[in-house]
Design an enzyme around this catalytic site. Structure first.
Site, PDB file in Angstrom:
ATOM      1  N   HIS A   1       6.806  -0.256  -7.978  1.00 60.11           N
ATOM      2  CA  HIS A   1       5.388   0.341  -8.131  1.00 60.11           C
ATOM      3  C   HIS A   1       5.052   1.189  -7.224  1.00 60.11           C
ATOM      4  O   HIS A   1       4.382   2.311  -7.337  1.00 60.11           O
ATOM      5  CB  HIS A   1       4.559  -1.235  -8.200  1.00 60.11           C
ATOM      6  CG  HIS A   1       2.892  -0.822  -8.071  1.00 60.11           C
ATOM      7  ND1 HIS A   1       2.287  -1.401  -9.006  1.00 60.11           N
ATOM      8  CD2 HIS A   1       2.218  -0.394  -7.260  1.00 60.11           C
ATOM      9  CE1 HIS A   1       1.056  -1.362  -8.982  1.00 60.11           C
ATOM     10  NE2 HIS A   1       1.071  -0.435  -7.722  1.00 60.11           N
ATOM     11  N   GLU A   2       5.368   0.887  -5.821  1.00 56.58           N
ATOM     12  CA  GLU A   2       4.794   1.744  -4.722  1.00 56.58           C
ATOM     13  C   GLU A   2       5.515   3.079  -4.718  1.00 56.58           C
ATOM     14  O   GLU A   2       4.843   4.056  -4.329  1.00 56.58           O
ATOM     15  CB  GLU A   2       4.967   1.075  -3.502  1.00 56.58           C
ATOM     16  CG  GLU A   2       4.111  -0.419  -3.200  1.00 56.58           C
ATOM     17  CD  GLU A   2       2.659  -0.446  -3.376  1.00 56.58           C
ATOM     18  OE1 GLU A   2       2.037   0.950  -3.252  1.00 56.58           O
ATOM     19  OE2 GLU A   2       2.239  -1.505  -4.290  1.00 56.58           O
TER      20      GLU A   2
ATOM     21  N   MET B   1       0.817  -1.158  -0.200  1.00 59.84           N
ATOM     22  CA  MET B   1      -0.035   0.040   0.050  1.00 59.84           C
ATOM     23  C   MET B   1       1.061   1.200  -0.040  1.00 59.84           C
ATOM     24  O   MET B   1       1.785   1.475   0.909  1.00 59.84           O
ATOM     25  CB  MET B   1      -0.904   0.008   1.141  1.00 59.84           C
ATOM     26  CG  MET B   1      -1.708   1.165   1.395  1.00 59.84           C
ATOM     27  SD  MET B   1      -3.047   1.347  -0.164  1.00 59.84           S
ATOM     28  CE  MET B   1      -3.542   3.119   0.140  1.00 59.84           C
ATOM     29  N   GLU B   2       0.601   2.174  -1.006  1.00 67.19           N
ATOM     30  CA  GLU B   2       1.424   3.116  -1.121  1.00 67.19           C
ATOM     31  C   GLU B   2       1.258   4.574  -0.224  1.00 67.19           C
ATOM     32  O   GLU B   2       1.244   5.471  -0.623  1.00 67.19           O
ATOM     33  CB  GLU B   2       0.961   3.844  -2.521  1.00 67.19           C
ATOM     34  CG  GLU B   2      -0.199   4.458  -2.993  1.00 67.19           C
ATOM     35  CD  GLU B   2      -1.432   3.519  -3.216  1.00 67.19           C
ATOM     36  OE1 GLU B   2      -2.359   3.777  -3.666  1.00 67.19           O
ATOM     37  OE2 GLU B   2      -1.265   2.316  -3.039  1.00 67.19           O
ATOM     38  N   ASN B   3       1.043   4.289   1.065  1.00 73.47           N
ATOM     39  CA  ASN B   3       1.110   5.288   1.976  1.00 73.47           C
ATOM     40  C   ASN B   3       2.194   6.194   1.931  1.00 73.47           C
ATOM     41  O   ASN B   3       3.405   5.720   1.910  1.00 73.47           O
ATOM     42  CB  ASN B   3       0.922   4.712   3.519  1.00 73.47           C
ATOM     43  CG  ASN B   3      -0.078   3.600   3.453  1.00 73.47           C
ATOM     44  OD1 ASN B   3      -1.167   3.808   3.144  1.00 73.47           O
ATOM     45  ND2 ASN B   3       0.707   2.265   4.107  1.00 73.47           N
TER      46      ASN B   3
ATOM     47  N   HIS C   1       3.766   5.505  -7.115  1.00 74.44           N
ATOM     48  CA  HIS C   1       2.559   6.196  -6.532  1.00 74.44           C
ATOM     49  C   HIS C   1       2.874   7.108  -5.641  1.00 74.44           C
ATOM     50  O   HIS C   1       1.861   8.039  -5.490  1.00 74.44           O
ATOM     51  CB  HIS C   1       2.042   4.989  -5.486  1.00 74.44           C
ATOM     52  CG  HIS C   1       1.116   4.133  -6.035  1.00 74.44           C
ATOM     53  ND1 HIS C   1       0.061   4.464  -6.992  1.00 74.44           N
ATOM     54  CD2 HIS C   1       0.929   2.659  -6.056  1.00 74.44           C
ATOM     55  CE1 HIS C   1      -0.653   3.383  -7.430  1.00 74.44           C
ATOM     56  NE2 HIS C   1      -0.080   2.327  -6.838  1.00 74.44           N
TER      57      HIS C   1
END
Length: 856
Positions: free
Chosen positions: A292-293, A260-262, A296
């Site tokens: 990928h993250e 998850m890109e937090n 983001h």
């Protein structure tokens, strides 16, 4: 509780500007609840009414501009805010919130290896309200300033740099964020094992549970090296600098997604901390997820979608950039081979089901958050990334990146739409990007491209490409001949750039002329190539067919093609032909038997045997043919093991590990694998690590060749969280009525005090159904559908997804399962998440029945 609708979100966004959240979380109140205090500063543009979302165990108090609000006014998850005057407001709420065991909201996990407890938030898509009060929609960005009180000995992590303010009370403050969306807020707390470094003036950190510390430490330099290289590469691609104050990566337990890109605190599933041997392809995948993250941070966090119909703007872009940037910045240069063989089919399979949707659906087709959640699938990720790869091939990387940078600069710290993105791309090129977007992003389904090979009048040969579909394609047609010195080897003759439809001659163009001619006919002298391969290099998204002569060549010489990406396209063509009923499943197995023992690319072997093992052997072949199919797969595994014996290099060891896994999974008797387990190693290597030991024990359980006592002995040997999951799978897999009853009750006959966590549910479900045990588990099929509906209604979308994905009776390929599922959809009103999974599972079941010749 009602899902937020797009209309409600738009109404609220027109009314409010949200400025600042002060969030105070107290995590010292025991194992079930925590205390959440939220102060929100916002302003109303005009007088009006609205609401704020919160899902508390108990709402203790609420005040608006110093005026008490009645907590009893909370309606589900909505607290009304009525009579707002134009201007500034401040809202304070205090609530007791519940910890989660489903990977949603504030997830709580206790490590069975050492008894330590860890917490982390997962707030996507609309779960911020499970942790703090929020105007929970992506286009109401604000500054977030959390404070966290944690048990003694714990460390707190968050979006911004964390500072311990009170050592005695273990109270931490997190640096204020720039404006971000509610779903991107992140907190993680526990006695983390941490490794830190610094790069480009920023603190970098990686974190995991203490019991995994040796494994994280062993890979720390590789993880930091990939992170640094990707960070530097993105700074050459993007004009905007990294917009946050730190970059932490936490590997957390029982995480539902890949990551998850937090912003500032990316959370990953902790399976990426490798405690057992993995292949280089699996290490590459971890690198892709890191890249990928990080993408983001710019595309998703700095610039965020306005509403959930544009989720592809986040995920398709990050998916594309993850594979591309890792291939450019690190030693992993063949990422697109793995994408093609392992990832692309996820998108094309989803695109051929009744639940398909455009990459960019129309806003009215995503009317609320519940429907939006269903679009996080292979279409938004893999198909969207494939479309972007085609876009880059068509318009050129330089113009593509110029458009991306225009988009990021225009909308930094704000929100944007598909129209905004396409407008930015259009400013960077003279290509008609708007028409491309309509053809590629607003339509469903996958085109099929078929070569039509003929004889030219002068004795040469001709090639035409027939398209079943409507999209334009820019691709390569690869032409290959047999090597005169070695007929089993293929050598390239030529690569033809091919546009579908073909551009019209310039002289024919005019205001009223068509933009393109319908077809192109290629004519060449001499004999035709032995193999004609459309989409060589895998630049477009389409199913490709092989003409009969080319398929004969591929059957005989596939493994000799020089480029692994070319071989991937051929394997995918065979896969698609099997799924579409144009190639017998046994023919795919024959190709696997002929070529996989000689294949050198780990990703290709992994992807091809996965399809052969889980789809062809278990589903597409009649039950009577399954033992022979498993024996074929075991023979492939033995051949690879013989070829790689004594391998010192990474690829040889990786191929060997793939073969060992395949041999275990395809065993029809305990002979061989029982000896491996007893001896602790495979002859010639590798030694058995925990993953392989549990894999063997799981297969022995399916075959009825182990006992509950042996499973408990193995758990005593490996009392980790992964060990508990392995034991749950093994117990559920035993071919014993009592074991099946116990597993079923653990899945579906629990309450809030005895519910399995998300990972233990998945592990138990993974062991319950087995093709070898059809008769034993058949009575549970009729019970499954009502049980899954009830579970989904009680435990929410994450467990609904698990119930539909892992607990579905996949091995029961018969019309009874199909009819029961159809009846459930008609009459039982399953939740949206479960309904979507059942629709997909039943469509896959129909396809399997057709492959067996049993379709209706």
């Amino acid at each position: 509780m009602p899902a937020l609708t797009r209309d409600e979100a738009q109404t609220r966004a027109r009314l409010l500007d949200v400025h600042h959240y002060a969030i105070d979380l107290d995590l010292t109140h025991g194992p079930d609840q925590f205390v959440s205090r939220t102060a929100v500063r916002f302003s109303a543009r005009v007088p009006g009414d609205t609401f704020i979302e919160i899902k508390p165990h108990e709402l203790r108090s609420a005040t608006l501009d110093g005026r008490p609000l009645d907590p009893a006014a909370l309606d589900g998850n909505r607290l009304p805010l009525t009579g707002l005057a134009e201007g500034d407001h401040e809202l304070h709420l205090e609530a007791t919130m519940s910890y989660s065991r489903t990977g949603e909201g504030m997830h709580r996990f206790t490590d069975p290896a050492d008894g330590e407890t860890y917490l982390y938030t997962q707030l996507f898509l609309d779960d911020a309200q499970r942790v703090f009060a929020a105007f929970d929609q992506p286009d109401l960005k604000a500054v977030f300033e959390p404070t966290v009180t944690a048990p003694a000995g714990w460390t707190v992590l968050g979006n911004g740099i964390a500072t311990r303010q009170d050592t005695t009370a273990n109270r931490w403050t997190l640096a204020p964020t720039p404006p971000i969306s509610t779903y991107l807020v992140a907190v993680a707390a526990g006695p983390w094992h941490t490794v830190r470094t610094e790069h480009a003036g920023l603190p970098f950190g990686i974190h995991c549970r203490r019991s995994l510390a040796p494994h994280l430490t062993a890979d720390a330099e590789e993880l930091f090296d990939i992170t640094r290289r990707c960070y530097d590469r993105y700074h050459t691609l993007f004009d905007e600098p990294y917009p946050f104050d730190s970059y932490d990566q936490a590997f957390v337990p029982e995480f539902n997604a890949g990551a998850m890109e937090n912003p500032g605190l990316v959370t990953f599933r902790e399976e990426f901390v490798f405690r057992s041997a993995v292949t280089d392809t699996e290490r590459q995948l971890r690198g892709v997820v890191i890249a990928h993250e990080m993408a983001h941070m710019w595309f998703g966090d700095l610039v965020t979608l306005q509403w959930w119909d544009d989720i592809w703007l986040n995920e398709s872009f990050a998916e594309y950039m993850g594979y591309q940037v890792l291939s450019e910045a690190t030693r992993y240069t063949d990422t697109w081979t793995d994408f093609g063989i392992a990832r692309k089919g996820w998108g094309s399979d989803a695109d051929q089901r009744p639940s398909t949707h455009p990459v960019a659906p129309a806003p009215e087709d995503v009317p609320d958050t519940a429907s939006a959640l269903l679009n996080f699938d292979g279409i938004s990720y893999a198909k969207g990334a494939s479309a972007l790869r085609q876009l880059v091939a068509w318009m050129g990387e330089k113009d593509f990146l110029a458009g991306v940078n225009d988009h990021i600069t225009r909308h930094r710290f704000g929100n944007a739409t598909l129209a905004d993105f396409i407008d930015s791309l259009a400013r960077a090129t003279d290509r008609d990007v708007h028409a491309w977007a309509e053809s590629w992003l607003r339509t469903t389904g996958i085109d099929t491209l078929t070569p039509a090979v003929g004889t030219a009048p002068d004795g040469g040969w001709t090639l035409r490409v027939d398209r079943d579909g409507t999209r334009p394609h820019h691709l390569i047609a690869g032409l290959y001949d047999r090597d005169p010195t070695d007929p089993a080897r293929l050598v390239p003759r030529d690569r033809l750039a091919w546009d579908i439809p073909a551009p019209a001659p310039a002289a024919e163009r005019g205001p009223a002329a068509p933009d393109a001619a319908p077809q192109r006919l290629h004519t060449a002298p001499g004999p035709r190539p032995a193999l004609i391969l459309l989409n060589d290099g895998d630049l477009t998204y389409a199913k490709v067919r092989l003409d009969p002569a080319s398929w004969d060549t591929a059957r005989e010489a596939l493994s000799s093609l020089p480029d692994p990406l070319t071989r991937t396209v051929v394997w995918n063509a065979a896969r698609d032909m099997v799924r579409d009923g144009e190639l017998a499943p046994a023919a795919y197995l024959d190709a696997a038997r002929a070529h996989l023992p000689y294949e050198t690319d780990i990703a290709i072997v992994t992807g091809a045997v996965a399809f052969a093992r889980t789809q062809i052997a278990d589903r597409y072949l009649p039950a009577a043919d399954r033992p022979a199919a498993l024996n074929t797969l075991s023979t492939i595994a033995r051949d690879i093991l013989r070829r790689t014996e004594g391998s010192e290099n990474g690829d040889g060891q990786g191929l060997r590990l793939v073969a060992v896994r395949l041999f275990i999974d395809s065993a029809t008797t305990p002979d061989g694998i029982q000896d491996w387990l007893s001896g602790g190693s495979v002859p010639g290597g590798p030694l058995l690590d925990p993953e392989l030991r549990w894999r063997i024990l799981g297969r022995l359980a399916v075959l009825g060749a182990t006992t509950p006592a042996a499973i408990e002995d193995e758990l005593a040997r490996d009392p980790s969280a992964t060990g508990r999951q392995g034991a749950a799978t093994c117990h559920a897999a035993l071919p014993d009525p009592a074991a099946k009853r116990a597993a079923w009750d653990a899945l579906f006959a629990t309450d809030e005090h005895t519910d399995l966590s998300n990972y233990l549910f998945n592990a138990t479900a993974a062991g319950f159904w087995a093709p070898e045990q059809r008769d034993l588990v058949r009575p549970y099929v009729a019970r499954y559908f009502p049980a899954a509906v009830a579970l989904a209604a009680r435990r929410g979308p994450a467990l609904a997804d698990s119930a539909g994905r892992y607990a579905f009776p996949t091995p029961l390929v018969d019309t009874t399962t199909l009819h029961l599922g159809e009846e459930c959809l008609r009459t039982a009103d399953p939740s949206p998440a479960l309904r979507r999974k059942l629709i997909d599972q039943l469509d896959d079941l129909r396809r399997a029945l057709r492959a067996r010749g049993e379709g209706e």
